[in-house]
Each structure stands twice: as structure tokens, then as C-alpha cells.
Design a protein around this motif. Structure first.
Motif, PDB file in Angstrom:
ATOM      1  N   THR A  66       0.832  -1.200   0.000  1.00 15.71           N
ATOM      2  CA  THR A  66       0.000   0.000   0.000  1.00 15.71           C
ATOM      3  C   THR A  66       0.866   1.249   0.000  1.00 15.71           C
ATOM      4  OG1 THR A  66      -1.750  -1.166   1.173  1.00 15.71           O
ATOM      5  CG2 THR A  66      -1.821   1.230   1.248  1.00 15.71           C
ATOM      6  N   GLN A  67       1.885   1.247   0.828  1.00 17.70           N
ATOM      7  CA  GLN A  67       2.793   2.390   0.908  1.00 17.70           C
ATOM      8  C   GLN A  67       3.494   2.617  -0.435  1.00 17.70           C
ATOM      9  OE1 GLN A  67       5.819   1.849   3.838  1.00 17.70           O
ATOM     10  NE2 GLN A  67       6.309   4.018   3.949  1.00 17.70           N
ATOM     11  N   ASP A  68       3.976   1.540  -1.061  1.00 22.27           N
ATOM     12  CA  ASP A  68       4.635   1.653  -2.361  1.00 22.27           C
ATOM     13  C   ASP A  68       3.676   2.219  -3.408  1.00 22.27           C
ATOM     14  OD1 ASP A  68       6.909   0.603  -1.232  1.00 22.27           O
ATOM     15  OD2 ASP A  68       6.652  -1.406  -2.104  1.00 22.27           O
ATOM     16  N   LYS A  69       2.442   1.754  -3.390  1.00 21.91           N
ATOM     17  CA  LYS A  69       1.456   2.239  -4.366  1.00 21.91           C
ATOM     18  C   LYS A  69       1.111   3.704  -4.113  1.00 21.91           C
ATOM     19  CE  LYS A  69      -0.436  -2.241  -5.481  1.00 21.91           C
ATOM     20  NZ  LYS A  69      -0.042  -2.434  -6.848  1.00 21.91           N
ATOM     21  N   GLU A  70       1.035   4.102  -2.850  1.00 25.01           N
ATOM     22  CA  GLU A  70       0.761   5.505  -2.532  1.00 25.01           C
ATOM     23  C   GLU A  70       1.901   6.391  -3.016  1.00 25.01           C
ATOM     24  OE1 GLU A  70      -0.019   5.525   1.662  1.00 25.01           O
ATOM     25  OE2 GLU A  70      -2.066   4.807   1.402  1.00 25.01           O
ATOM     26  N   GLU A  71       3.140   5.927  -2.856  1.00 30.13           N
ATOM     27  CA  GLU A  71       4.296   6.680  -3.343  1.00 30.13           C
ATOM     28  C   GLU A  71       4.245   6.812  -4.864  1.00 30.13           C
ATOM     29  OE1 GLU A  71       7.890   4.870  -1.886  1.00 30.13           O
ATOM     30  OE2 GLU A  71       7.345   5.233   0.210  1.00 30.13           O
ATOM     31  N   LEU A  72       3.908   5.726  -5.539  1.00 28.12           N
ATOM     32  CA  LEU A  72       3.800   5.747  -6.995  1.00 28.12           C
ATOM     33  C   LEU A  72       2.708   6.717  -7.437  1.00 28.12           C
ATOM     34  CD1 LEU A  72       4.639   4.674  -9.757  1.00 28.12           C
ATOM     35  CD2 LEU A  72       3.045   2.771  -9.412  1.00 28.12           C
ATOM     36  N   ILE A  73       1.580   6.695  -6.748  1.00 29.01           N
ATOM     37  CA  ILE A  73       0.484   7.611  -7.071  1.00 29.01           C
ATOM     38  C   ILE A  73       0.950   9.056  -6.933  1.00 29.01           C
ATOM     39  CG2 ILE A  73      -1.748   8.465  -6.256  1.00 29.01           C
ATOM     40  CD1 ILE A  73      -2.452   5.500  -5.645  1.00 29.01           C
ATOM     41  N   LYS A  75       4.024  10.220  -7.176  1.00 25.00           N
ATOM     42  CA  LYS A  75       4.960  10.530  -8.265  1.00 25.00           C
ATOM     43  C   LYS A  75       4.206  10.752  -9.567  1.00 25.00           C
ATOM     44  CE  LYS A  75       8.881   8.057  -6.279  1.00 25.00           C
ATOM     45  NZ  LYS A  75       9.739   6.871  -6.372  1.00 25.00           N
ATOM     46  N   LEU A  76       3.214   9.914  -9.826  1.00 25.15           N
ATOM     47  CA  LEU A  76       2.435  10.061 -11.052  1.00 25.15           C
ATOM     48  C   LEU A  76       1.642  11.366 -11.060  1.00 25.15           C
ATOM     49  CD1 LEU A  76       1.215   6.390 -11.560  1.00 25.15           C
ATOM     50  CD2 LEU A  76       2.921   7.616 -12.913  1.00 25.15           C
ATOM     51  N   LYS A  77       1.101  11.769  -9.918  1.00 26.07           N
ATOM     52  CA  LYS A  77       0.386  13.045  -9.824  1.00 26.07           C
ATOM     53  C   LYS A  77       1.324  14.207 -10.130  1.00 26.07           C
ATOM     54  CE  LYS A  77      -3.325  11.836  -6.628  1.00 26.07           C
ATOM     55  NZ  LYS A  77      -3.885  12.035  -5.281  1.00 26.07           N
ATOM     56  N   GLU A  78       2.554  14.135  -9.592  1.00 26.36           N
ATOM     57  CA  GLU A  78       3.540  15.181  -9.878  1.00 26.36           C
ATOM     58  C   GLU A  78       3.860  15.232 -11.365  1.00 26.36           C
ATOM     59  OE1 GLU A  78       7.013  14.585  -7.463  1.00 26.36           O
ATOM     60  OE2 GLU A  78       5.878  14.754  -5.579  1.00 26.36           O
ATOM     61  N   GLU A  79       4.017  14.054 -11.962  1.00 30.20           N
ATOM     62  CA  GLU A  79       4.329  13.993 -13.387  1.00 30.20           C
ATOM     63  C   GLU A  79       3.171  14.557 -14.213  1.00 30.20           C
ATOM     64  OE1 GLU A  79       5.659  10.680 -16.709  1.00 30.20           O
ATOM     65  OE2 GLU A  79       5.922  10.226 -14.582  1.00 30.20           O
ATOM     66  N   ILE A  80       1.949  14.229 -13.851  1.00 25.14           N
ATOM     67  CA  ILE A  80       0.768  14.753 -14.547  1.00 25.14           C
ATOM     68  C   ILE A  80       0.726  16.264 -14.427  1.00 25.14           C
ATOM     69  CG2 ILE A  80      -1.760  14.878 -14.455  1.00 25.14           C
ATOM     70  CD1 ILE A  80      -1.694  11.857 -13.735  1.00 25.14           C
ATOM     71  N   ASP A  81       1.010  16.759 -13.226  1.00 24.02           N
ATOM     72  CA  ASP A  81       1.009  18.218 -12.991  1.00 24.02           C
ATOM     73  C   ASP A  81       2.060  18.884 -13.896  1.00 24.02           C
ATOM     74  OD1 ASP A  81       0.152  20.585 -11.667  1.00 24.02           O
ATOM     75  OD2 ASP A  81       1.973  20.496 -10.433  1.00 24.02           O
ATOM     76  N   LEU A  82       3.260  18.290 -13.981  1.00 22.76           N
ATOM     77  CA  LEU A  82       4.309  18.855 -14.842  1.00 22.76           C
ATOM     78  C   LEU A  82       3.889  18.831 -16.311  1.00 22.76           C
ATOM     79  CD1 LEU A  82       7.546  17.351 -13.232  1.00 22.76           C
ATOM     80  CD2 LEU A  82       6.854  19.756 -13.264  1.00 22.76           C
ATOM     81  N   LEU A  83       3.276  17.742 -16.726  1.00 23.04           N
ATOM     82  CA  LEU A  83       2.829  17.634 -18.122  1.00 23.04           C
ATOM     83  C   LEU A  83       1.725  18.640 -18.435  1.00 23.04           C
ATOM     84  CD1 LEU A  83       2.843  13.742 -18.549  1.00 23.04           C
ATOM     85  CD2 LEU A  83       4.406  15.379 -19.618  1.00 23.04           C
ATOM     86  N   ASN A  84       0.870  18.903 -17.468  1.00 22.20           N
ATOM     87  CA  ASN A  84      -0.218  19.865 -17.694  1.00 22.20           C
ATOM     88  C   ASN A  84       0.304  21.287 -17.829  1.00 22.20           C
ATOM     89  OD1 ASN A  84      -2.356  18.077 -17.826  1.00 22.20           O
ATOM     90  ND2 ASN A  84      -2.663  18.095 -15.604  1.00 22.20           N
ATOM     91  N   ARG A  85       1.454  21.579 -17.211  1.00 21.35           N
ATOM     92  CA  ARG A  85       2.039  22.909 -17.323  1.00 21.35           C
ATOM     93  C   ARG A  85       2.626  23.069 -18.713  1.00 21.35           C
ATOM     94  NH1 ARG A  85       5.393  23.325 -11.703  1.00 21.35           N
ATOM     95  NH2 ARG A  85       3.671  22.899 -10.339  1.00 21.35           N
TER      96      ARG A  85
END
Length: 85
Positions: A66-73, A75-85
Motif C-alpha cells: 500500500t505504501q509503495d502504491k501511494e508513493e507511486l500515485i 509521483k504520477l500526480k507530480e508527473e501529470i502536474d508537470l505535463l499539464n504545465r
């Protein structure tokens, strides 16, 4: 970092209680005169303790997943945010 705390405490949190519980049940079984022999009760307690240990190991494993998946989520949110910029 707060997700690590319950997982790290898990072995320490249960071990003392288990020993206390085991001792209490052993005394109760020997003094109560129950229909099951104390040897059978001791075997049953040992069996339940083994099952409990397996369940705790599984719980720790699931917590790590669960912790690993939360970390991945995150990171993916950060990546999505960067891509949206």
C-alpha cells in the motif's frame, strides 16, 4: 514518512501482549479443570500463535504494498502536474 510508523511498531507492539496472553491462558487452562487436557490446549495456543504470526506478516506485506502504491500515485500526480504545465 508517517506511513512507516505503524509498520515499524508492529513487531514490538504485539510480542509482549502475546507472551502475557499465552501465560494467562496457560494458567487458566491448568487451574480451571476444563474438559480438554492442558497439553491439547497448549498445542491449540501454539497453533493459533503461528496463525497470528502469519497474519501479521501478511499485514506487514500488505502495508508495504500500500505504501509503495501511494508513493507511486504521488509521483504520477507530480508527473501529470508537470505535463499539464
Amino acid at each position: 514518512s508517517t506511513a512507516n510508523t505503524p509498520e515499524d511498531d508492529a513487531p514490538n507492539r504485539y510480542s509482549r501482549t502475546d507472551r502475557t496472553t499465552y501465560s494467562r491462558y496457560s494458567r487458566d487452562a491448568n487451574s480451571s479443570g476444563s474438559s480438554l487436557p492442558s497439553n491439547a490446549l497448549e498445542k491449540r495456543i501454539e497453533e493459533l500463535e503461528r496463525e497470528l504470526a502469519k497474519e501479521r506478516q501478511e499485514n506487514v506485506r500488505l502495508m508495504k504494498m500500500t505504501q509503495d502504491k501511494e508513493e507511486l500515485i504521488g509521483k504520477l500526480k507530480e508527473e501529470i502536474d508537470l505535463l499539464n504545465r
